[in-house]
Design an enzyme around this catalytic site. Structure first.
Site, PDB file in Angstrom:
ATOM      1  N   ASP A 175      36.543  25.783  44.485  1.00  0.00           N
ATOM      2  CA  ASP A 175      36.163  27.062  44.235  1.00  0.00           C
ATOM      3  C   ASP A 175      34.771  27.386  45.234  1.00  0.00           C
ATOM      4  OD1 ASP A 175      35.256  29.559  42.690  1.00  0.00           O
ATOM      5  OD2 ASP A 175      37.140  29.100  41.728  1.00  0.00           O
ATOM      6  N   HIS A 242      31.736  32.530  41.284  1.00  0.00           N
ATOM      7  CA  HIS A 242      33.208  32.139  40.728  1.00  0.00           C
ATOM      8  C   HIS A 242      33.228  30.854  40.069  1.00  0.00           C
ATOM      9  CE1 HIS A 242      37.631  32.328  40.647  1.00  0.00           C
ATOM     10  NE2 HIS A 242      37.460  33.477  40.384  1.00  0.00           N
ATOM     11  N   SER A 435      41.933  34.208  36.805  1.00  0.00           N
ATOM     12  CA  SER A 435      40.960  33.143  37.237  1.00  0.00           C
ATOM     13  C   SER A 435      40.411  32.567  35.982  1.00  0.00           C
ATOM     14  CB  SER A 435      40.030  33.624  38.228  1.00  0.00           C
ATOM     15  OG  SER A 435      40.185  33.991  39.521  1.00  0.00           O
TER      16      SER A 435
END
Length: 813
Positions: A175, A242, A435
């Site tokens: 990520d 994220h 996600s």
């Protein structure tokens, strides 16, 4: 876990009350698979206390003479063997079973031991106290973590944590990297930054340590072991942090009074930084997956006229789970597919998000790669989140949350960073997306592998699907069901009960039938284990009665009396004997099946319907709606009515919008009385033609009646106008007002507002019912009416203003 039922009183045959007598027997065969000895709800010892020491000594004398005692006989009847473990001078004896059994089974055996010998003061299981696990974590945001809790949509993580916390499992997260957030930094292990250039990674690190060419040149601008997220901001785009969100959902520490509880809070997180200024790429993802499981990743550079190739240092902490919450449109690349296949061959489970495009996930990678577990997102009501991708390649659904009008109540709370571009301070933040759904599944996979490291990726996927709950909201294209952490970990430990089919020898149960033989056929599988057999009677109202084995009097105990079935396969059970039928109640149903306990039997539907008494007073139910054409913003109501319907009934919606199914068992809630009305309003985006009907179920979820279907039309935003002619009206002459518009429902009402000579003279007086448009209303100028008038109309439906016209003026002479 032990789930006790309320005491139910039944009486012997001589009583005027109907006798409840059920003849049940255990099947013959090998002992069932041992219960897990690390599970707090099991024991292998029974404590027996005698009224006097002499009574105990008499028993010991029988044992010395090698006589079978009543205690040993009782154990044999329950498919177990016992041996004397220890005694003391106060009359206490501890008997050891030949295997661990669930507490509920031990309680049944103890009750029989105490009942059969008057010299025994008490008999009870030796309940075990393992290292405590907090059922309700004390983390600050736990009350907001509906996604982790035990609810219709939550994954029931607390129950799973009693069995596994993810210890010993590494979860890789390719990520944006991670921020060293205080809630999970203790679970971070050294990962890899796969971003090649400082301009992309913004971390100031310019090369792999201690790697030089044969010429002495340092290999500049390459990968390093620091996966810290320095921000992925670009122009007007803020940093997403994220990877920090994903790491927090999986690995945040629980019961530390801080932040949130992660789904696998004892697992280790392996951060792999593959997304920065220019987002992620297939090359970075391919290398990250390969490296995560201990594979070789080579890199080549051309520097100062020299070509060089080298292999990155191997990952010494291979991942068993890889979470990929990234997506791009198109097919799965050859390189990424190869890396995924090799990761699976190495024993790693690969979990990916379906994507947030509200499209078929088959058009997006890596969701469409082979061998991955693709995850759709659920909202807090259990329906597919409006943004979530869907389709036949989706395997399972998990909470992804929704944010509506800045309301974060139904979103997912995660660790975050308050820096808009470069890193700032730790904080927490709410978000939505597939996600966030994927790491719920990744966390449960880590719990499962921690509980049973021998599971293969295919077995993990099969268990996740087999143990998922049926959808409680509309979720077409969402896979096998909703993620259930507790059942999945139970299955991983070999304690889950597979579904089965139940058949019988007749077609209906009535008083003329001398007996009922029930055939239970249990589906066998690699994760299927035997449980307890239950026979249950359910009235139309949903009242539940567990039928007791023959020879037991229910008033003597306060828990049900299942018998353990010791073999899988087909078993005939003589369940009912003519003349001793348990109830003569129209609409009564008899169920039988398996469960780890009563809760498992009931909640997870591990049973089949065997027989039902004919219904002499059939149920009826009907549905009406008013009005049937509804303006935007107006209210309408459905009314459900009926006869002979159960108390505490539950209503579930079914139907279509513009001919396409959009409601498939969506829960409306309990109905306390009939008729009951449900009020709604036509909100933005709801315009269309709807068909709706309700299925009425009793309190255990069995359908008892289905209503008729009704049709409604939700109108788009209305428009309305008012005109008046002529503008100047001589005395005694006619004039008129005309109302026109679009998307105004039939029989809406007009109310007039305005002034005369600048002074309000009418405020909300009823003007007319609009039967059809345009609507003209003629008047004649009467004496005393002279003046200048300003008028406008409010159009209402059901008392709610749905449209306001323009203002018109005219002068009456």
């Amino acid at each position: 876990m032990n789930h006790r039922m309320p005491r139910i009183l039944f009486y012997k045959k001589s009583s005027a009350t109907v006798l409840l007598a059920i003849a049940m027997q255990t099947a013959v065969g090998n002992p069932s698979t041992p219960a897990d000895s690390t599970y707090a709800g099991t024991t292998d010892e029974i404590i027996v206390r005698y009224r006097t020491a002499s009574d105990m000594n008499a028993l010991l004398g029988n044992i010395n003479k090698k006589n079978i005692t009543s205690i040993q006989s009782a154990a044999i009847r329950h498919g177990r063997k016992v041996e004397l473990l220890e005694t003391n001078n106060s009359g206490r004896i501890i008997w050891k079973l030949d295997r661990f059994v669930f507490n509920a089974d031990a309680e049944i055996l103890a009750a029989e031991i105490a009942k059969n010998d008057r010299r025994i003061l008490s008999a009870e299981p030796n309940y075990r106290m393992l290292a405590p696990q907090a059922i309700t974590p004390n983390d600050q945001y736990w009350p907001s973590q509906w996604n982790m809790q035990n609810s219709l949509v939550g994954i029931n993580a607390p129950a799973a944590w009693e069995l596994s916390t993810g210890a010993g499992i590494v979860v890789a997260i390719p990520d944006t990297g991670y921020r060293p957030h205080s809630d999970f930094v203790a679970n971070i292990i050294t990962g890899m930054d796969f971003l090649h250039y400082d301009t992309e990674g913004r971390d100031g690190q310019i090369g792999w340590p201690n790697i030089k060419l044969s010429t002495g040149y340092v290999v500049w601008q390459d990968r390093d072991r620091d996966a810290t997220d320095m921000g992925d901001y670009f122009l007007q785009r803020n940093s997403s942090w994220h990877g920090t969100r994903i790491a927090g959902i999986i690995g945040s520490q629980a019961n530390n009074g801080n932040g949130i509880a992660g789904g696998a809070y004892d697992a280790k997180i392996l951060p792999l930084r593959i997304s920065g200024l220019d987002n992620a790429s297939d090359k970075h993802l391919e290398d990250a997956i390969t490296w995560a499981v201990g594979g070789n990743v080579s890199s080549g550079k051309w520097i100062a006229g020299y070509a060089t190739n080298y292999i990155l240092e191997k990952n010494r902490t291979p991942a068993r789970v890889i979470n990929i919450s990234l997506r791009r449109s198109g097919t799965c690349s050859v390189g990424v597919q190869k890396a995924i296949t090799e990761a699976r061959n190495a024993g790693a489970v690969v979990v990916v998000s379906a994507g947030n495009d509200n499209q078929d996930a088959s058009g997006f990678s890596p969701a469409n790669c082979s061998g991955v577990i693709t995850v759709a997102a659920l909202d807090s009501l259990g329906a597919r989140a409006s943004y979530s991708n869907y389709g036949s390649i989706v395997d399972i659904a998990a909470p992804g949350g929704t944010i509506t009008n800045n309301n974060v109540r139904d979103a997912i709370v995660t660790p975050f960073n308050d820096g808009s571009t470069t890193p700032g301070n730790d904080n927490y933040n709410y978000a939505q997306g597939t996600s966030l759904a994927a790491p719920h599944v990744a966390a449960v996979a880590a719990l499962m592998l921690s509980a049973n490291p021998s599971l293969s990726p295919d077995q993990v996927e099969a268990i996740l699907k087999a143990t998922s709950h049926r959808f409680v909201g509309s979720c077409a294209g969402c896979g096998a069901g909703m993620l259930d952490a507790y059942s999945a970990v139970l299955a991983a430990k070999g304690m889950f009960i597979r579904p089965f089919t139940a058949t019988s020898t007749g077609s209906n149960l009535d008083t003329s039938r001398p007996s009922l033989n029930v055939t239970i056929n249990v589906e066998q599988s690699d994760i299927g284990k035997t449980g307890n057999l239950y026979v249950q009677a359910v009235t139309k109202n949903g009242s539940s009665y567990f039928l007791m084995p023959n020879g037991w009097v229910a008033s003597e105990i306060s828990s049900p009396l299942p018998y353990r079935i010791t073999t899988l396969g087909t078993t005939d059970i003589p369940a009912l004997t003519g003349g001793q039928l348990p109830f003569q109640i129209p609409g009564l149903k008899i169920y039988a099946g398996y469960g780890l306990n009563e809760y498992d039997f009931l909640a997870n539907r591990r049973h089949g319907l065997l027989y039902s008494f004919a219904e002499t007073s059939p149920t009826t139910c009907s549905l009406t709606v008013a009005p049937s054409v509804i303006a935007k913003g107006a209210e309408y109501s459905y009314t459900v009515a009926g006869t002979n319907l159960p108390n505490n009934a539950q209503a579930f919606w079914y139907g279509t919008k513009n001919g396409i199914a959009d409601a498939n068992g969506d829960a409306q809630g309990n109905i306390q009385a009939f008729p009951t009305a449900y009020r709604f309003s036509n909100q933005s985006g709801q315009n269309g033609k709807y068909v709706r009907y309700l299925q009425i179920r009793n309190s255990i979820g069995e359908p008892v009646c289905t209503t008729n279907a009704v049709s409604t039309e939700m109108l788009a935003a209305p428009t309305c106008t008012l005109s008046s002619s002529p503008a100047v009206v001589p005395a005694g002459r006619p004039y008129s007002y005309a109302i026109n518009g679009a998307n105004l429902p039939p029989n809406s009402e007009a109310y007039v507002f305005g002034t005369k000579n600048g002074i309000p003279d009418v405020s909300g007086a009823f003007f007319a019912t609009l039967v059809a448009l345009p609507a003209d209303y003629a008047y004649t100028n009467q004496p005393g009416w002279a003046g200048t008038y300003h008028r406008y109309m409010e159009i209402r439906q059901g008392g709610v203003t749905i449209c306001k016209t323009n203002t018109v003026s005219n002068t009456l002479q």
